[in-house]
Write a protein that holds these residues in place. Structure first.
Motif, PDB file in Angstrom:
ATOM      1  N   MET A 195       0.724  -1.221   0.330  1.00  0.00           N
ATOM      2  CA  MET A 195      -0.228  -0.185   0.409  1.00  0.00           C
ATOM      3  C   MET A 195       0.691   1.333  -0.091  1.00  0.00           C
ATOM      4  N   LEU A 196       0.906   2.052  -0.734  1.00  0.00           N
ATOM      5  CA  LEU A 196       1.589   3.185  -1.348  1.00  0.00           C
ATOM      6  C   LEU A 196       0.753   4.333  -0.802  1.00  0.00           C
ATOM      7  N   TRP A 197       1.320   5.231  -0.091  1.00  0.00           N
ATOM      8  CA  TRP A 197       0.411   6.854  -0.195  1.00  0.00           C
ATOM      9  C   TRP A 197       1.292   8.021  -1.336  1.00  0.00           C
ATOM     10  N   TYR A 198       0.642   8.457  -1.365  1.00  0.00           N
ATOM     11  CA  TYR A 198       0.909   9.495  -2.193  1.00  0.00           C
ATOM     12  C   TYR A 198      -0.384  10.505  -1.876  1.00  0.00           C
ATOM     13  N   PRO A 199       1.019  12.015  -2.339  1.00  0.00           N
ATOM     14  CA  PRO A 199      -0.142  13.631  -1.782  1.00  0.00           C
ATOM     15  C   PRO A 199      -0.527  14.153  -3.737  1.00  0.00           C
ATOM     16  N   ILE A 200      -1.751  14.659  -3.745  1.00  0.00           N
ATOM     17  CA  ILE A 200      -2.244  15.250  -4.894  1.00  0.00           C
ATOM     18  C   ILE A 200      -2.662  16.882  -4.876  1.00  0.00           C
ATOM     19  N   LYS A 220      -1.778  -7.128 -11.055  1.00  0.00           N
ATOM     20  CA  LYS A 220      -3.057  -6.269  -9.985  1.00  0.00           C
ATOM     21  C   LYS A 220      -2.765  -5.379  -8.847  1.00  0.00           C
ATOM     22  N   ILE A 221      -2.220  -3.612  -9.618  1.00  0.00           N
ATOM     23  CA  ILE A 221      -2.549  -2.708  -8.982  1.00  0.00           C
ATOM     24  C   ILE A 221      -4.306  -1.433  -8.698  1.00  0.00           C
ATOM     25  N   LEU A 222      -4.228  -1.524  -7.732  1.00  0.00           N
ATOM     26  CA  LEU A 222      -5.687  -0.749  -7.940  1.00  0.00           C
ATOM     27  C   LEU A 222      -5.524   0.575  -6.977  1.00  0.00           C
ATOM     28  N   ARG A 223      -5.715   2.035  -7.946  1.00  0.00           N
ATOM     29  CA  ARG A 223      -5.717   3.262  -7.373  1.00  0.00           C
ATOM     30  C   ARG A 223      -7.102   3.951  -6.660  1.00  0.00           C
ATOM     31  N   ALA A 224      -7.036   4.363  -5.445  1.00  0.00           N
ATOM     32  CA  ALA A 224      -8.174   5.324  -5.012  1.00  0.00           C
ATOM     33  C   ALA A 224      -7.665   6.018  -4.699  1.00  0.00           C
ATOM     34  N   GLU A 225      -8.179   7.727  -5.445  1.00  0.00           N
ATOM     35  CA  GLU A 225      -7.989   8.770  -4.609  1.00  0.00           C
ATOM     36  C   GLU A 225      -8.839   9.893  -4.318  1.00  0.00           C
ATOM     37  N   LEU A 226      -8.766  10.312  -3.210  1.00  0.00           N
ATOM     38  CA  LEU A 226      -9.964  11.350  -2.866  1.00  0.00           C
ATOM     39  C   LEU A 226      -9.356  12.830  -2.949  1.00  0.00           C
ATOM     40  N   MET A 227      -9.967  13.871  -3.794  1.00  0.00           N
ATOM     41  CA  MET A 227      -9.410  14.660  -3.752  1.00  0.00           C
ATOM     42  C   MET A 227     -10.840  15.764  -2.834  1.00  0.00           C
ATOM     43  N   VAL A 228      -9.996  16.536  -2.136  1.00  0.00           N
ATOM     44  CA  VAL A 228     -11.166  16.899  -1.300  1.00  0.00           C
ATOM     45  C   VAL A 228     -10.827  18.461  -1.008  1.00  0.00           C
ATOM     46  N   SER A 229     -10.463  19.019  -2.385  1.00  0.00           N
ATOM     47  CA  SER A 229     -10.720  20.524  -2.912  1.00  0.00           C
ATOM     48  C   SER A 229     -10.842  20.367  -4.908  1.00  0.00           C
ATOM     49  N   ALA A 230     -10.617  21.676  -5.120  1.00  0.00           N
ATOM     50  CA  ALA A 230     -10.430  21.346  -6.714  1.00  0.00           C
ATOM     51  C   ALA A 230      -8.695  21.936  -6.643  1.00  0.00           C
ATOM     52  N   LEU A 231      -8.005  20.787  -7.905  1.00  0.00           N
ATOM     53  CA  LEU A 231      -6.801  20.898  -7.692  1.00  0.00           C
ATOM     54  C   LEU A 231      -6.120  22.216  -8.469  1.00  0.00           C
ATOM     55  N   SER A 232      -6.922  24.036  -8.135  1.00  0.00           N
ATOM     56  CA  SER A 232      -6.951  25.048  -8.958  1.00  0.00           C
ATOM     57  C   SER A 232      -5.212  25.091  -7.950  1.00  0.00           C
ATOM     58  N   ASP A 233      -4.796  25.303  -6.406  1.00  0.00           N
ATOM     59  CA  ASP A 233      -3.834  25.487  -5.925  1.00  0.00           C
ATOM     60  C   ASP A 233      -3.147  24.213  -6.342  1.00  0.00           C
ATOM     61  N   SER A 235       0.024  24.599  -4.062  1.00  0.00           N
ATOM     62  CA  SER A 235       0.817  24.605  -3.564  1.00  0.00           C
ATOM     63  C   SER A 235       0.108  23.881  -2.268  1.00  0.00           C
ATOM     64  N   ARG A 236      -1.456  23.395  -2.577  1.00  0.00           N
ATOM     65  CA  ARG A 236      -1.463  23.198  -1.207  1.00  0.00           C
ATOM     66  C   ARG A 236      -2.109  21.297  -0.945  1.00  0.00           C
ATOM     67  N   LEU A 237      -2.222  20.801  -0.321  1.00  0.00           N
ATOM     68  CA  LEU A 237      -2.471  20.013  -0.690  1.00  0.00           C
ATOM     69  C   LEU A 237      -4.143  19.066  -0.711  1.00  0.00           C
ATOM     70  N   ASN A 238      -4.347  18.758  -1.798  1.00  0.00           N
ATOM     71  CA  ASN A 238      -5.901  19.216  -2.570  1.00  0.00           C
ATOM     72  C   ASN A 238      -6.697  17.665  -2.338  1.00  0.00           C
ATOM     73  N   GLY A 239      -5.619  16.748  -2.211  1.00  0.00           N
ATOM     74  CA  GLY A 239      -5.977  15.302  -2.160  1.00  0.00           C
ATOM     75  C   GLY A 239      -4.919  14.399  -1.836  1.00  0.00           C
ATOM     76  N   SER A 240      -5.052  12.585  -2.355  1.00  0.00           N
ATOM     77  CA  SER A 240      -4.251  12.173  -1.235  1.00  0.00           C
ATOM     78  C   SER A 240      -4.412  10.780  -2.024  1.00  0.00           C
ATOM     79  N   ARG A 273     -13.864  15.088  -5.247  1.00  0.00           N
ATOM     80  CA  ARG A 273     -14.158  13.734  -5.970  1.00  0.00           C
ATOM     81  C   ARG A 273     -13.296  12.691  -5.626  1.00  0.00           C
ATOM     82  N   PHE A 274     -14.057  11.931  -5.947  1.00  0.00           N
ATOM     83  CA  PHE A 274     -12.971  10.717  -6.224  1.00  0.00           C
ATOM     84  C   PHE A 274     -12.607   9.827  -7.150  1.00  0.00           C
ATOM     85  N   THR A 275     -11.755   9.030  -7.231  1.00  0.00           N
ATOM     86  CA  THR A 275     -11.258   7.912  -8.082  1.00  0.00           C
ATOM     87  C   THR A 275     -11.180   6.727  -8.195  1.00  0.00           C
ATOM     88  N   LEU A 276     -11.596   6.268  -8.753  1.00  0.00           N
ATOM     89  CA  LEU A 276     -10.750   4.467  -8.049  1.00  0.00           C
ATOM     90  C   LEU A 276     -10.803   3.659  -9.713  1.00  0.00           C
TER      91      LEU A 276
END
Ligand code: SAM
Length: 287
Positions: A195-200, A220-233, A235-240, A273-276
């Motif tokens: 299980m690998l974590w990365y910032p978005i 077998k590699i599954l990817r799950a992403e959770l963006m809590v805000s728009a990626l417009s900035d 300089s911030r952590l907008n998701g992971s 939004r999220f993606t899977l």
């Protein structure tokens, strides 16, 4: 090494990562055979949310505090219950002052036959980790480089378990390093779960990571992403994001319930939004 997880403990990114970690641990406990968890970047283990570091960022207010106060759909609440119960057990009823890091969460799932190796290089965090997890013969806390430990400790003698790779992303090459390190470890232990974590912050590095991982030939590699805000900035952590190699066969279905529920709780704006998706391989057959 400037990164201090104490500033971020209990944040939205911790909640997402730890909710999924607890699902994987629950799955590992379904069979009596022993497992081992190798936590390559373990952090301090337990965090005081009233400390000056945690108070300064206040990130836990938008993470674990929101989750504990949320009223969730029943199915998602049931999946999150084991994680929420561990957090609640560390705190007085109705209060939130302590948050468990990944090694403390893993400890809650360890049975007598299971083992945890927790690596942490930053001296203060290492001392805290050793203090919090001491006197537990199932746990080995190591003051070693997690990247080296990643390939040095696989395959584990149990031949069953999880490697969690959760680096601080202080260095520019941490994204490519994640893919390189997984490739080396996977060659040594192809059946292990990783299980690998990365910032978005923006899309460039996460997308490049997915391309690199897709070229590794790992089935077998599954990817799950959770963006809590728009990626417009950027300089911030907008998701992971989480990369799950050889995930439990139940995890994709769990994530289909968890991701919308976590999005509802943790979102900061309307663009959240999220993606899977599968970076490689087919979805395992449902049973
Ligand atoms: N996994 C933890 C959790 O979920 O609670 C959080 C880990 S935090 C994101 C990353 C940690 O890696 C920090 O505590 C940092 O001190 C540590 N670290 C940085 N470089 C490291 C290295 N080369 N080897 C091991 N640990 C390292």
């Amino acid at each position: 090494m400037n990164y201090r997880h104490a500033f971020h403990a209990g944040s939205f990114a911790d909640v997402f990562k730890h909710a999924v970690l607890c699902r994987v641990l629950t799955y590992l406990c379904e069979k009596p055979a022993a497992f081992r968890v190798i936590d390559t970047h373990a952090g301090a283990g337990l965090y005081d949310l009233t400390s000056s570091e945690a108070s300064r960022g206040g990130e836990w207010h938008d993470g674990i505090e929101r989750l504990l106060q949320a009223s969730l759909p029943q199915a998602a609440a049931a999946l999150l219950k084991p994680y929420v119960d561990v957090v609640a057990a560390l705190n007085e009823p109705g209060k939130l002052a302590v948050y468990p890091g990944s090694p403390a969460l893993v400890r809650a799932w360890l049975r007598p036959q299971d083992r945890l190796i927790a690596c942490e290089l930053e001296p203060q965090a290492q001392a805290a980790l050793a203090r919090h997890l001491r006197r537990d013969a199932r746990i080995n806390t190591l003051a070693v480089d997690g990247w080296t430990a990643l390939s040095a400790h696989v395959p584990p003698p149990e031949r069953r378990g999880l490697v969690l790779v959760d680096p601080p992303f202080e260095r520019d090459d941490d994204f490519p390093r994640l893919a390189r390190s997984l490739a080396v470890a996977h060659r040594k232990w192809a059946t292990g779960m990783y299980m690998l974590w990365y910032p978005i912050k923006g899309r460039t590095e996460p997308d490049a990571l997915a391309k690199r991982l897709g070229r590794l030939g790992i089935p077998k590699i599954l990817r799950a992403e959770l963006m809590v805000s728009a990626l417009s900035d950027p300089s911030r952590l907008n998701g992971s994001g989480l990369i799950l190699v050889n995930p439990p066969w139940t995890l994709e279905a769990d994530l289909k319930l968890l991701l919308p529920a976590l999005l509802g709780v943790l979102r900061r704006d309307a663009k959240a939004r999220f993606t899977l998706d599968w970076i490689s391989g087919e979805a395992p057959p449902t049973r």
